[in-house]
Design a protein around this motif. Structure first.
Motif, PDB file in Angstrom:
ATOM      1  N   PRO A   1      38.418  43.426  43.578  1.00 27.43           N
ATOM      2  CA  PRO A   1      38.171  42.131  43.038  1.00 27.43           C
ATOM      3  C   PRO A   1      39.193  41.472  42.549  1.00 27.43           C
ATOM      4  O   PRO A   1      39.186  40.130  42.193  1.00 27.43           O
ATOM      5  CB  PRO A   1      37.000  42.437  42.114  1.00 27.43           C
ATOM      6  CG  PRO A   1      37.512  43.693  41.473  1.00 27.43           C
ATOM      7  CD  PRO A   1      37.980  44.713  42.508  1.00 27.43           C
TER       8      PRO A   1
ATOM      9  N   PHE B   1      32.591  42.561  37.220  1.00 29.50           N
ATOM     10  CA  PHE B   1      32.214  42.730  38.504  1.00 29.50           C
ATOM     11  C   PHE B   1      31.245  43.839  38.495  1.00 29.50           C
ATOM     12  O   PHE B   1      31.089  44.711  38.049  1.00 29.50           O
ATOM     13  CB  PHE B   1      33.484  43.137  39.175  1.00 29.50           C
ATOM     14  CG  PHE B   1      33.284  43.408  40.710  1.00 29.50           C
ATOM     15  CD1 PHE B   1      33.292  42.155  41.623  1.00 29.50           C
ATOM     16  CD2 PHE B   1      33.020  44.749  41.187  1.00 29.50           C
ATOM     17  CE1 PHE B   1      32.888  42.514  43.104  1.00 29.50           C
ATOM     18  CE2 PHE B   1      32.648  44.937  42.547  1.00 29.50           C
ATOM     19  CZ  PHE B   1      32.784  43.800  43.399  1.00 29.50           C
TER      20      PHE B   1
ATOM     21  N   TYR C   1      30.717  38.163  40.160  1.00 32.26           N
ATOM     22  CA  TYR C   1      31.905  37.722  39.460  1.00 32.26           C
ATOM     23  C   TYR C   1      31.408  36.945  38.516  1.00 32.26           C
ATOM     24  O   TYR C   1      31.067  35.861  38.733  1.00 32.26           O
ATOM     25  CB  TYR C   1      32.857  37.397  40.265  1.00 32.26           C
ATOM     26  CG  TYR C   1      33.497  37.797  41.603  1.00 32.26           C
ATOM     27  CD1 TYR C   1      34.450  38.517  41.809  1.00 32.26           C
ATOM     28  CD2 TYR C   1      32.718  37.721  42.667  1.00 32.26           C
ATOM     29  CE1 TYR C   1      35.011  39.087  42.919  1.00 32.26           C
ATOM     30  CE2 TYR C   1      33.001  38.569  43.994  1.00 32.26           C
ATOM     31  CZ  TYR C   1      34.308  39.086  43.853  1.00 32.26           C
ATOM     32  OH  TYR C   1      34.537  39.573  45.062  1.00 32.26           O
TER      33      TYR C   1
END
Length: 389
Positions: free
Chosen positions: A181, A340, A302
Protein backbone atom coordinates in the motif's frame (compact mmCIF):
# COMPACT_ATOMS: atom_id res chain seq x y z
CA UNK A 1 -25.04 -30.43 36.57
CA UNK A 2 -23.22 -28.04 34.27
CA UNK A 3 -25.02 -26.11 31.53
CA UNK A 4 -22.61 -25.67 28.60
CA UNK A 5 -24.39 -24.53 25.47
CA UNK A 6 -22.28 -23.92 22.40
CA UNK A 7 -23.42 -21.37 19.88
CA UNK A 8 -22.10 -20.05 16.61
CA UNK A 9 -20.06 -16.89 17.02
CA UNK A 10 -19.99 -15.87 13.38
CA UNK A 11 -22.24 -16.39 10.38
CA UNK A 12 -20.50 -18.26 7.60
CA UNK A 13 -19.42 -15.70 5.04
CA UNK A 14 -20.13 -16.95 1.55
CA UNK A 15 -17.26 -15.58 -0.49
CA UNK A 16 -16.84 -16.45 -4.16
CA UNK A 17 -13.33 -16.76 -5.46
CA UNK A 18 -11.84 -13.38 -6.34
CA UNK A 19 -10.63 -12.48 -9.78
CA UNK A 20 -7.48 -11.14 -8.13
CA UNK A 21 -4.42 -13.37 -7.82
CA UNK A 22 -4.98 -15.73 -4.86
CA UNK A 23 -2.53 -17.53 -2.59
CA UNK A 24 -3.06 -19.26 0.73
CA UNK A 25 -6.33 -19.88 2.55
CA UNK A 26 -8.47 -18.87 5.48
CA UNK A 27 -11.46 -20.57 7.03
CA UNK A 28 -14.79 -19.72 8.58
CA UNK A 29 -16.27 -21.21 11.70
CA UNK A 30 -18.31 -24.34 11.09
CA UNK A 31 -21.78 -23.88 12.56
CA UNK A 32 -22.23 -25.99 15.71
CA UNK A 33 -25.12 -26.23 18.11
CA UNK A 34 -24.62 -27.93 21.45
CA UNK A 35 -21.92 -29.76 23.32
CA UNK A 36 -21.81 -31.66 26.58
CA UNK A 37 -19.51 -32.14 29.53
CA UNK A 38 -17.60 -35.29 28.47
CA UNK A 39 -17.35 -36.53 32.06
CA UNK A 40 -21.00 -36.32 33.03
CA UNK A 41 -22.75 -36.38 29.63
CA UNK A 42 -24.80 -33.51 30.98
CA UNK A 43 -25.24 -30.02 29.61
CA UNK A 44 -22.51 -27.66 30.78
CA UNK A 45 -23.05 -24.13 31.97
CA UNK A 46 -20.44 -22.21 29.99
CA UNK A 47 -21.49 -20.86 26.62
CA UNK A 48 -18.78 -20.72 23.98
CA UNK A 49 -18.61 -19.18 20.55
CA UNK A 50 -15.49 -19.19 18.40
CA UNK A 51 -14.23 -17.12 15.51
CA UNK A 52 -11.19 -18.40 13.76
CA UNK A 53 -8.83 -18.29 10.86
CA UNK A 54 -7.13 -21.49 9.74
CA UNK A 55 -3.62 -21.93 11.16
CA UNK A 56 -2.08 -22.67 7.77
CA UNK A 57 -4.00 -19.88 6.11
CA UNK A 58 -1.90 -16.94 7.18
CA UNK A 59 1.70 -17.22 6.11
CA UNK A 60 3.88 -14.81 8.09
CA UNK A 61 7.67 -14.49 8.39
CA UNK A 62 8.88 -17.84 9.75
CA UNK A 63 5.48 -19.11 10.89
CA UNK A 64 1.87 -19.82 10.05
CA UNK A 65 -0.73 -18.16 12.23
CA UNK A 66 -4.21 -18.87 13.50
CA UNK A 67 -6.29 -16.26 15.26
CA UNK A 68 -9.07 -17.72 17.41
CA UNK A 69 -11.47 -15.68 19.51
CA UNK A 70 -13.48 -17.60 22.08
CA UNK A 71 -16.58 -15.83 23.41
CA UNK A 72 -17.37 -17.36 26.81
CA UNK A 73 -20.52 -16.68 28.82
CA UNK A 74 -21.40 -18.04 32.25
CA UNK A 75 -25.07 -19.03 32.14
CA UNK A 76 -25.09 -20.18 35.76
CA UNK A 77 -25.73 -18.13 38.89
CA UNK A 78 -22.46 -19.11 40.56
CA UNK A 79 -19.06 -17.76 39.41
CA UNK A 80 -16.80 -19.83 37.15
CA UNK A 81 -12.99 -19.49 37.17
CA UNK A 82 -11.02 -20.29 34.02
CA UNK A 83 -7.96 -22.47 34.59
CA UNK A 84 -6.84 -23.66 31.15
CA UNK A 85 -7.76 -23.32 27.47
CA UNK A 86 -6.51 -25.84 24.90
CA UNK A 87 -6.72 -26.08 21.12
CA UNK A 88 -6.83 -29.69 19.90
CA UNK A 89 -7.00 -31.80 16.77
CA UNK A 90 -10.71 -32.61 16.58
CA UNK A 91 -10.03 -35.67 14.41
CA UNK A 92 -7.39 -37.27 16.68
CA UNK A 93 -8.42 -37.65 20.30
CA UNK A 94 -5.01 -39.11 21.20
CA UNK A 95 -2.99 -36.18 19.89
CA UNK A 96 -1.35 -33.75 22.26
CA UNK A 97 -2.83 -30.23 22.36
CA UNK A 98 -1.71 -27.97 19.54
CA UNK A 99 -1.60 -25.14 22.05
CA UNK A 100 -2.44 -24.77 25.74
CA UNK A 101 -2.78 -21.65 27.86
CA UNK A 102 -2.90 -21.51 31.65
CA UNK A 103 -2.71 -18.86 34.34
CA UNK A 104 -0.90 -16.49 34.31
CA UNK A 105 -0.80 -16.70 30.48
CA UNK A 106 -4.59 -16.45 30.39
CA UNK A 107 -4.51 -13.13 32.23
CA UNK A 108 -3.13 -11.43 29.13
CA UNK A 109 -5.48 -13.28 26.76
CA UNK A 110 -8.82 -12.73 28.50
CA UNK A 111 -10.76 -9.53 27.85
CA UNK A 112 -13.96 -8.95 29.87
CA UNK A 113 -17.07 -7.88 28.01
CA UNK A 114 -17.95 -4.56 29.62
CA UNK A 115 -16.86 -3.44 33.09
CA UNK A 116 -16.77 -6.45 35.36
CA UNK A 117 -15.77 -7.40 38.88
CA UNK A 118 -15.66 -10.87 40.35
CA UNK A 119 -17.95 -12.17 43.05
CA UNK A 120 -15.35 -11.08 45.62
CA UNK A 121 -15.25 -7.57 44.21
CA UNK A 122 -11.84 -7.83 42.52
CA UNK A 123 -11.08 -7.64 38.82
CA UNK A 124 -9.84 -11.18 38.20
CA UNK A 125 -10.49 -11.43 34.46
CA UNK A 126 -10.50 -15.24 34.60
CA UNK A 127 -13.47 -15.34 36.98
CA UNK A 128 -16.86 -15.04 35.30
CA UNK A 129 -19.68 -14.01 37.59
CA UNK A 130 -23.13 -15.34 36.78
CA UNK A 131 -24.35 -13.93 33.48
CA UNK A 132 -20.98 -12.41 32.63
CA UNK A 133 -18.83 -12.99 29.56
CA UNK A 134 -15.26 -12.69 28.33
CA UNK A 135 -13.40 -13.01 25.06
CA UNK A 136 -10.27 -15.18 24.99
CA UNK A 137 -7.87 -14.04 22.26
CA UNK A 138 -5.72 -16.97 21.10
CA UNK A 139 -2.71 -16.53 18.83
CA UNK A 140 -1.32 -19.84 17.61
CA UNK A 141 1.95 -19.96 15.70
CA UNK A 142 3.04 -23.09 13.82
CA UNK A 143 6.36 -23.50 12.09
CA UNK A 144 6.33 -23.62 8.31
CA UNK A 145 5.80 -27.21 7.23
CA UNK A 146 3.99 -28.25 10.39
CA UNK A 147 0.91 -30.42 9.93
CA UNK A 148 -2.37 -28.59 10.42
CA UNK A 149 -5.44 -30.65 11.47
CA UNK A 150 -8.54 -30.62 9.31
CA UNK A 151 -10.65 -29.66 12.31
CA UNK A 152 -9.87 -27.85 15.53
CA UNK A 153 -11.73 -27.95 18.82
CA UNK A 154 -11.36 -26.10 22.10
CA UNK A 155 -11.23 -27.52 25.61
CA UNK A 156 -12.00 -25.16 28.48
CA UNK A 157 -11.00 -26.18 31.99
CA UNK A 158 -12.49 -24.30 34.92
CA UNK A 159 -12.12 -24.75 38.67
CA UNK A 160 -15.42 -26.65 38.55
CA UNK A 161 -15.41 -28.77 35.37
CA UNK A 162 -13.89 -29.53 31.97
CA UNK A 163 -15.87 -29.02 28.78
CA UNK A 164 -15.19 -29.22 25.06
CA UNK A 165 -16.75 -27.77 21.96
CA UNK A 166 -16.50 -25.08 19.30
CA UNK A 167 -15.46 -27.35 16.43
CA UNK A 168 -13.71 -25.39 13.72
CA UNK A 169 -13.62 -26.95 10.28
CA UNK A 170 -10.91 -25.81 7.92
CA UNK A 171 -13.22 -24.68 5.11
CA UNK A 172 -10.64 -23.03 2.95
CA UNK A 173 -10.91 -19.66 1.26
CA UNK A 174 -8.11 -18.31 -0.85
CA UNK A 175 -6.18 -15.34 0.44
CA UNK A 176 -5.49 -12.44 -1.85
CA UNK A 177 -1.91 -11.67 -2.78
CA UNK A 178 -1.62 -7.90 -2.85
CA UNK A 179 0.93 -5.31 -3.76
CA UNK A 180 2.21 -2.94 -1.05
CA UNK A 181 0.00 0.00 0.00
CA UNK A 182 3.07 2.27 0.22
CA UNK A 183 6.47 2.41 -1.45
CA UNK A 184 10.03 2.85 -0.27
CA UNK A 185 11.81 1.69 2.84
CA UNK A 186 11.74 1.88 6.65
CA UNK A 187 7.98 1.40 7.05
CA UNK A 188 7.00 0.38 10.57
CA UNK A 189 4.02 -1.99 10.87
CA UNK A 190 2.65 -0.22 13.94
CA UNK A 191 -0.12 -2.10 15.75
CA UNK A 192 0.12 -4.70 13.02
CA UNK A 193 -1.00 -8.31 13.47
CA UNK A 194 -0.13 -9.52 16.96
CA UNK A 195 -1.86 -10.70 20.12
CA UNK A 196 -0.59 -7.86 22.28
CA UNK A 197 -3.22 -6.83 24.83
CA UNK A 198 -2.52 -3.19 23.93
CA UNK A 199 -3.11 -3.75 20.19
CA UNK A 200 -6.26 -1.73 19.55
CA UNK A 201 -6.71 -3.37 16.15
CA UNK A 202 -6.63 -6.99 17.31
CA UNK A 203 -8.67 -6.28 20.45
CA UNK A 204 -11.00 -3.74 18.85
CA UNK A 205 -14.39 -5.45 19.05
CA UNK A 206 -17.19 -3.37 17.51
CA UNK A 207 -20.92 -4.08 17.49
CA UNK A 208 -22.62 -3.43 14.16
CA UNK A 209 -26.28 -4.29 13.55
CA UNK A 210 -26.28 -6.59 16.56
CA UNK A 211 -23.12 -8.50 15.62
CA UNK A 212 -19.77 -8.33 17.34
CA UNK A 213 -17.07 -7.74 14.72
CA UNK A 214 -13.34 -7.14 14.56
CA UNK A 215 -12.95 -5.29 11.30
CA UNK A 216 -9.38 -4.26 12.17
CA UNK A 217 -8.17 -7.78 13.04
CA UNK A 218 -5.28 -7.62 10.53
CA UNK A 219 -4.98 -3.85 10.16
CA UNK A 220 -1.63 -2.06 10.10
CA UNK A 221 -0.82 1.59 10.81
CA UNK A 222 2.04 2.22 8.40
CA UNK A 223 4.47 4.80 9.77
CA UNK A 224 7.80 5.69 8.23
CA UNK A 225 10.78 5.45 10.52
CA UNK A 226 14.38 6.66 10.55
CA UNK A 227 16.86 5.77 13.28
CA UNK A 228 14.07 4.59 15.54
CA UNK A 229 11.99 7.76 15.22
CA UNK A 230 9.01 8.65 13.05
CA UNK A 231 9.67 12.40 12.91
CA UNK A 232 12.44 14.97 13.02
CA UNK A 233 11.96 18.44 14.46
CA UNK A 234 8.73 19.80 15.91
CA UNK A 235 6.52 16.89 17.05
CA UNK A 236 3.42 19.07 16.70
CA UNK A 237 4.12 19.83 13.03
CA UNK A 238 2.65 17.20 10.71
CA UNK A 239 5.35 17.95 8.14
CA UNK A 240 7.99 16.77 10.61
CA UNK A 241 6.78 13.20 10.18
CA UNK A 242 8.54 11.10 7.59
CA UNK A 243 5.29 9.48 6.42
CA UNK A 244 3.40 12.72 5.83
CA UNK A 245 2.65 13.36 2.18
CA UNK A 246 3.99 10.02 0.96
CA UNK A 247 1.86 8.34 -1.72
CA UNK A 248 -0.47 5.42 -1.05
CA UNK A 249 -0.86 2.85 -3.81
CA UNK A 250 -3.59 0.58 -5.09
CA UNK A 251 -2.80 -2.92 -3.85
CA UNK A 252 -4.59 -4.61 -6.76
CA UNK A 253 -6.53 -3.94 -9.92
CA UNK A 254 -9.84 -2.92 -8.39
CA UNK A 255 -12.78 -0.51 -8.31
CA UNK A 256 -13.15 2.53 -6.07
CA UNK A 257 -16.31 2.27 -3.94
CA UNK A 258 -15.55 5.11 -1.50
CA UNK A 259 -13.47 8.26 -1.94
CA UNK A 260 -13.76 10.88 0.81
CA UNK A 261 -11.82 14.14 0.82
CA UNK A 262 -12.09 17.58 2.41
CA UNK A 263 -11.55 16.84 6.10
CA UNK A 264 -8.70 18.79 7.73
CA UNK A 265 -5.56 17.30 9.22
CA UNK A 266 -5.10 17.23 12.98
CA UNK A 267 -2.25 18.73 14.96
CA UNK A 268 -0.18 15.69 15.97
CA UNK A 269 -0.74 14.90 19.63
CA UNK A 270 -0.98 11.78 21.79
CA UNK A 271 -2.95 10.66 24.83
CA UNK A 272 -4.82 13.41 26.66
CA UNK A 273 -3.22 16.15 24.57
CA UNK A 274 -4.96 15.05 21.38
CA UNK A 275 -7.78 17.24 20.09
CA UNK A 276 -9.24 16.30 16.69
CA UNK A 277 -9.66 19.01 14.09
CA UNK A 278 -13.33 18.05 13.73
CA UNK A 279 -15.74 16.26 16.04
CA UNK A 280 -15.34 12.50 15.88
CA UNK A 281 -18.45 10.84 14.47
CA UNK A 282 -18.99 7.70 12.36
CA UNK A 283 -18.80 10.05 9.37
CA UNK A 284 -15.44 11.63 10.30
CA UNK A 285 -13.55 8.97 12.27
CA UNK A 286 -11.79 7.59 9.16
CA UNK A 287 -10.77 11.05 7.99
CA UNK A 288 -10.20 11.31 4.28
CA UNK A 289 -10.28 7.75 3.03
CA UNK A 290 -10.55 5.39 0.09
CA UNK A 291 -12.11 1.93 -0.13
CA UNK A 292 -11.36 -0.42 -3.04
CA UNK A 293 -13.48 -3.39 -4.06
CA UNK A 294 -11.00 -6.22 -4.57
CA UNK A 295 -13.66 -8.72 -5.63
CA UNK A 296 -14.98 -11.73 -3.77
CA UNK A 297 -16.56 -9.56 -1.04
CA UNK A 298 -13.18 -8.26 0.09
CA UNK A 299 -12.41 -4.56 0.38
CA UNK A 300 -9.19 -2.64 1.02
CA UNK A 301 -9.41 0.50 3.16
CA UNK A 302 -6.94 3.40 3.38
CA UNK A 303 -7.68 5.84 6.22
CA UNK A 304 -6.38 9.24 7.49
CA UNK A 305 -5.37 10.66 4.10
CA UNK A 306 -4.12 14.17 3.41
CA UNK A 307 -6.85 16.68 2.52
CA UNK A 308 -6.87 17.61 -1.15
CA UNK A 309 -4.74 14.60 -2.12
CA UNK A 310 -7.39 12.05 -3.15
CA UNK A 311 -6.94 11.42 -6.89
CA UNK A 312 -9.78 8.99 -7.53
CA UNK A 313 -13.57 9.00 -7.41
CA UNK A 314 -16.25 6.38 -6.87
CA UNK A 315 -16.53 4.08 -9.87
CA UNK A 316 -12.95 4.53 -11.05
CA UNK A 317 -11.09 1.40 -12.06
CA UNK A 318 -7.55 1.52 -10.74
CA UNK A 319 -4.48 -0.50 -11.51
CA UNK A 320 -2.15 -2.10 -9.01
CA UNK A 321 0.58 0.38 -8.04
CA UNK A 322 -1.46 3.42 -9.08
CA UNK A 323 -1.13 6.42 -6.74
CA UNK A 324 -4.46 6.99 -4.97
CA UNK A 325 -3.70 9.79 -2.50
CA UNK A 326 -1.14 10.94 0.06
CA UNK A 327 -0.68 10.07 3.73
CA UNK A 328 -2.19 12.63 6.08
CA UNK A 329 -3.33 13.09 9.67
CA UNK A 330 -7.11 13.37 9.30
CA UNK A 331 -9.88 11.69 11.27
CA UNK A 332 -8.99 9.77 14.42
CA UNK A 333 -5.23 9.99 13.80
CA UNK A 334 -2.77 11.17 16.44
CA UNK A 335 0.07 11.50 13.97
CA UNK A 336 0.54 11.05 10.21
CA UNK A 337 0.19 7.45 9.03
CA UNK A 338 -2.01 5.38 6.76
CA UNK A 339 -4.26 2.78 8.36
CA UNK A 340 -4.61 -0.13 5.94
CA UNK A 341 -6.88 -3.14 6.29
CA UNK A 342 -8.91 -5.66 4.31
CA UNK A 343 -12.46 -6.44 5.45
CA UNK A 344 -15.63 -8.14 4.18
CA UNK A 345 -17.69 -4.96 3.80
CA UNK A 346 -17.34 -1.70 1.91
CA UNK A 347 -17.82 -0.02 5.30
CA UNK A 348 -14.48 -0.31 7.15
CA UNK A 349 -16.28 -0.84 10.46
CA UNK A 350 -19.02 -3.20 9.32
CA UNK A 351 -17.16 -6.28 8.09
CA UNK A 352 -14.85 -8.90 9.53
CA UNK A 353 -11.15 -8.18 9.12
CA UNK A 354 -9.59 -10.86 6.91
CA UNK A 355 -5.95 -11.75 6.30
CA UNK A 356 -4.08 -11.09 3.09
CA UNK A 357 -0.56 -11.58 1.78
CA UNK A 358 1.88 -9.06 0.32
CA UNK A 359 3.72 -10.51 -2.63
CA UNK A 360 7.25 -9.27 -1.96
CA UNK A 361 9.07 -7.21 0.68
CA UNK A 362 12.07 -7.22 2.98
CA UNK A 363 12.11 -7.34 6.80
CA UNK A 364 14.88 -5.86 8.91
CA UNK A 365 16.08 -8.23 11.63
CA UNK A 366 17.30 -7.31 15.11
CA UNK A 367 20.90 -7.49 13.83
CA UNK A 368 20.12 -4.98 11.05
CA UNK A 369 20.06 -7.51 8.23
CA UNK A 370 17.33 -7.31 5.58
CA UNK A 371 15.57 -10.60 4.77
CA UNK A 372 13.37 -11.11 1.71
CA UNK A 373 9.83 -12.39 2.30
CA UNK A 374 7.46 -13.62 -0.42
CA UNK A 375 3.68 -13.88 -0.16
CA UNK A 376 3.50 -13.36 3.58
CA UNK A 377 1.63 -11.10 5.98
CA UNK A 378 3.85 -8.57 7.83
CA UNK A 379 3.49 -8.70 11.60
CA UNK A 380 3.26 -5.95 14.16
CA UNK A 381 6.47 -4.05 14.92
CA UNK A 382 8.34 -5.19 11.81
CA UNK A 383 10.40 -2.69 9.82
CA UNK A 384 9.66 -3.21 6.13
CA UNK A 385 11.31 -2.28 2.84
CA UNK A 386 8.84 -2.32 -0.05
CA UNK A 387 11.32 -1.02 -2.61
CA UNK A 388 10.14 0.86 -5.67
CA UNK A 389 6.65 0.30 -7.17
Amino acid sequence: MHAFSLFDGMDNVKQPRSHAAPQGEYCDLERTRLCFDPDTISPCRLGVAARARDARAIRAPGIHLSNIELYLTNFAANPITLRRVEVLDADDSSAAPIAAFEAPQLDALVQPIGAQTSAEGNRDTRQLAGGRGVVVFLWIALEHGARVPNHLRQRVTTAEFVAEGAIIATHHRELLVLGPPVTGTNWLADDGPSNDAENHHRRGILVFQGRALISRRYAIDWQQNQNGKDFSGDASDKRSYYAYGKPVLAVADSTVVTARDGLPDNVPRHNGEFTPAVEMTPDTVFGNHIVLDLGGQQFASYLHLQPGSVRVKVGDHVRRGQVLAKIGDSGDAREPHVHFQVQTSSDPLAGEGVPYLIDHYRVKSADDVWHTRTRELPLGGMLIDFGKP
